[in-house]
Scaffold this motif. Sequence first.
Motif, mmCIF file in Angstrom:
data_model
loop_
_atom_site.group_PDB
_atom_site.id
_atom_site.type_symbol
_atom_site.label_atom_id
_atom_site.label_comp_id
_atom_site.label_asym_id
_atom_site.label_seq_id
_atom_site.Cartn_x
_atom_site.Cartn_y
_atom_site.Cartn_z
ATOM 1 N N ASP A 186 0.841 -1.369 -0.065
ATOM 2 C CA ASP A 186 0.052 -0.240 -0.006
ATOM 3 C C ASP A 186 0.782 1.227 -0.089
ATOM 4 O O ASP A 186 0.456 2.403 -0.223
ATOM 5 C CB ASP A 186 -0.897 0.138 1.162
ATOM 6 C CG ASP A 186 -0.169 -0.052 2.571
ATOM 7 O OD1 ASP A 186 0.819 -0.124 2.671
ATOM 8 O OD2 ASP A 186 -1.013 0.103 3.544
ATOM 9 N N TYR A 218 0.801 4.083 -2.660
ATOM 10 C CA TYR A 218 -0.241 5.136 -2.651
ATOM 11 C C TYR A 218 0.229 6.563 -2.079
ATOM 12 O O TYR A 218 -0.521 7.403 -2.060
ATOM 13 C CB TYR A 218 -1.553 4.595 -2.204
ATOM 14 C CG TYR A 218 -2.137 3.335 -2.888
ATOM 15 C CD1 TYR A 218 -2.387 3.157 -4.264
ATOM 16 C CD2 TYR A 218 -2.394 2.266 -2.191
ATOM 17 C CE1 TYR A 218 -2.884 2.405 -4.791
ATOM 18 C CE2 TYR A 218 -2.913 1.134 -2.760
ATOM 19 C CZ TYR A 218 -3.319 1.081 -4.010
ATOM 20 O OH TYR A 218 -3.584 0.106 -5.003
ATOM 21 N N PHE A 241 -7.280 3.717 0.876
ATOM 22 C CA PHE A 241 -6.890 3.551 -0.487
ATOM 23 C C PHE A 241 -7.699 2.557 -1.124
ATOM 24 O O PHE A 241 -8.110 1.563 -0.450
ATOM 25 C CB PHE A 241 -5.345 2.874 -0.191
ATOM 26 C CG PHE A 241 -4.221 3.675 0.281
ATOM 27 C CD1 PHE A 241 -4.130 4.905 -0.156
ATOM 28 C CD2 PHE A 241 -3.557 3.184 1.324
ATOM 29 C CE1 PHE A 241 -3.090 5.764 0.402
ATOM 30 C CE2 PHE A 241 -2.516 4.102 1.880
ATOM 31 C CZ PHE A 241 -2.247 5.305 1.507
ATOM 32 N N THR A 269 -6.678 4.142 -6.395
ATOM 33 C CA THR A 269 -5.872 5.505 -5.937
ATOM 34 C C THR A 269 -4.784 5.929 -6.654
ATOM 35 O O THR A 269 -4.053 4.678 -6.899
ATOM 36 C CB THR A 269 -5.748 5.105 -4.426
ATOM 37 O OG1 THR A 269 -6.852 4.983 -3.597
ATOM 38 C CG2 THR A 269 -4.935 6.451 -3.807
ATOM 39 N N SER A 270 -4.469 6.895 -7.063
ATOM 40 C CA SER A 270 -3.408 7.398 -7.633
ATOM 41 C C SER A 270 -2.155 7.220 -6.887
ATOM 42 O O SER A 270 -1.939 7.164 -5.682
ATOM 43 C CB SER A 270 -3.401 8.958 -7.905
ATOM 44 O OG SER A 270 -4.529 9.167 -8.972
ATOM 45 N N TYR A 271 -0.815 6.789 -7.616
ATOM 46 C CA TYR A 271 0.240 6.338 -6.891
ATOM 47 C C TYR A 271 0.905 7.770 -6.686
ATOM 48 O O TYR A 271 1.102 8.683 -7.350
ATOM 49 C CB TYR A 271 1.111 5.547 -7.813
ATOM 50 C CG TYR A 271 0.841 4.063 -8.070
ATOM 51 C CD1 TYR A 271 -0.305 3.623 -7.566
ATOM 52 C CD2 TYR A 271 1.852 3.285 -8.171
ATOM 53 C CE1 TYR A 271 -0.717 2.284 -7.570
ATOM 54 C CE2 TYR A 271 1.710 1.892 -8.227
ATOM 55 C CZ TYR A 271 0.281 1.557 -7.936
ATOM 56 O OH TYR A 271 0.002 0.078 -7.732
ATOM 57 N N ALA A 274 6.361 0.717 -6.718
ATOM 58 C CA ALA A 274 5.477 1.701 -7.710
ATOM 59 C C ALA A 274 5.728 1.118 -9.300
ATOM 60 O O ALA A 274 5.269 0.812 -10.138
ATOM 61 C CB ALA A 274 5.455 3.001 -7.586
ATOM 62 N N ASN A 317 -2.167 -5.231 -3.601
ATOM 63 C CA ASN A 317 -1.445 -4.350 -2.867
ATOM 64 C C ASN A 317 -1.921 -4.643 -1.249
ATOM 65 O O ASN A 317 -3.070 -4.423 -0.786
ATOM 66 C CB ASN A 317 -1.572 -2.951 -3.197
ATOM 67 C CG ASN A 317 -1.074 -2.591 -4.454
ATOM 68 O OD1 ASN A 317 -1.865 -2.793 -5.478
ATOM 69 N ND2 ASN A 317 -0.054 -1.962 -4.492
ATOM 70 N N ASN A 355 -6.627 -5.156 -3.331
ATOM 71 C CA ASN A 355 -6.094 -4.532 -2.017
ATOM 72 C C ASN A 355 -6.497 -5.585 -0.947
ATOM 73 O O ASN A 355 -7.864 -5.897 -0.595
ATOM 74 C CB ASN A 355 -6.480 -2.957 -1.815
ATOM 75 C CG ASN A 355 -5.962 -1.966 -2.537
ATOM 76 O OD1 ASN A 355 -5.102 -2.339 -3.263
ATOM 77 N ND2 ASN A 355 -6.512 -0.532 -2.402
ATOM 78 N N TYR A 386 -1.592 5.209 6.493
ATOM 79 C CA TYR A 386 -2.073 4.147 5.524
ATOM 80 C C TYR A 386 -3.288 3.488 5.919
ATOM 81 O O TYR A 386 -3.700 3.261 7.064
ATOM 82 C CB TYR A 386 -1.149 3.011 5.308
ATOM 83 C CG TYR A 386 0.483 3.541 4.975
ATOM 84 C CD1 TYR A 386 0.616 4.646 4.265
ATOM 85 C CD2 TYR A 386 1.451 2.779 5.280
ATOM 86 C CE1 TYR A 386 2.021 4.883 3.824
ATOM 87 C CE2 TYR A 386 2.656 2.935 4.971
ATOM 88 C CZ TYR A 386 3.055 4.264 4.316
ATOM 89 O OH TYR A 386 4.231 4.374 3.992
#
Length: 352
Positions: free
Chosen positions: A134, A137, A147, A151-153, A164, A185, A249, A298
């Motif tokens: 995770d 992210y 997340f 979700t954008s990195y 990533a 993730n 996830n 996170y």
Amino acid sequence: MKILVTGGAGFIGSAVVRHIIKNTQDEVLNIDKLTYAGNLDSLKDIDSDVRYQFKQIDICDAEALKYAFEQFQPDVVMHLAAESHVDRSIDGPAEFITTNIVGTYTLLEVTRSYWLQLDEIKKEKFKFHHISTDEVYGDLEGTTDLFTETTSYAPSSPYSASKASSDHLVRAWQRTYGLPTIVTNCSNNYGPYHFPEKLIPLVILNALDSKALPIYGKGDQIRDWLHVEDHARALYQVVTKGVVGETYNIGGHNEKQNIDVVKTICKILDVLKPQYNGQSYETLITFVKDRPGHDLRYAIDASKIAKNLGWMPEETFETGIQKTVEWYLNNLEWCRRVQDGSYQRERLGVSV
């Protein structure tokens, strides 16, 4: 089914291998470079099983990988081999670039070559499962955000940036070449056989030695904690039931501040192994300078894997951390041997 696992001597990888051998009829080839964090002692329970075999291979070694694929003929690949410690990535990022990016690229290319020569039935069933984190992210600013798979990195450390990058490579090989890949993730793992540099085992072992329990900053960083055996179950569910091209996830539904994690461990140890001076282990807590780029929070939305694949964690943080502390208390010899590498040397025929 024949499953090739990379990084199967590491913390999460060994949990996956143990789960497969103990709970299924599948065969496993464990490929691991055996760096400082990979330890064959974590696999003693299943080491002699006829469905398990081990090869010491660096995933950057294309020729050795090709030979392993040819000999084993896997039906799926579960890719867990990675450098994973954030502090180490800050001090020396080169190994993270090499293993996590170049190694993943090398493995993808060897896998693609192998996959292309399979017959149509085997090719259709084949999967390449890439296990990630995770941390790709970045972190969350709010207290309720989660997340998701979309979700954008925004990676913060050399470690998370390298992971990533490996995620992007895996997805590119699926889109460009059609390689049947799946990405997962996960949140912070904990449990038995964890290398002692990570927070939970470090705190347990330092406490038992009456050493300082170092906490970065104020200890207010929030993590979602996932028991490693729950994670292993989830990964097997994904590789057997997951849909190619999808991301899942995997979280533990256990958000905790680091300071609260440490205090919980101290309270358990106060009961199970009281200090000789009668004081709580909390007196050993020491706050140290925060590390650069430290993510604050996170938290994973794991509803997709629950809804689509029927997976939910079995351990709460309270049950999982109790079992984890008890395991370390009962396996201090494993800790010694993993720290000095003695079992690895014995297994590989190197004089101790």
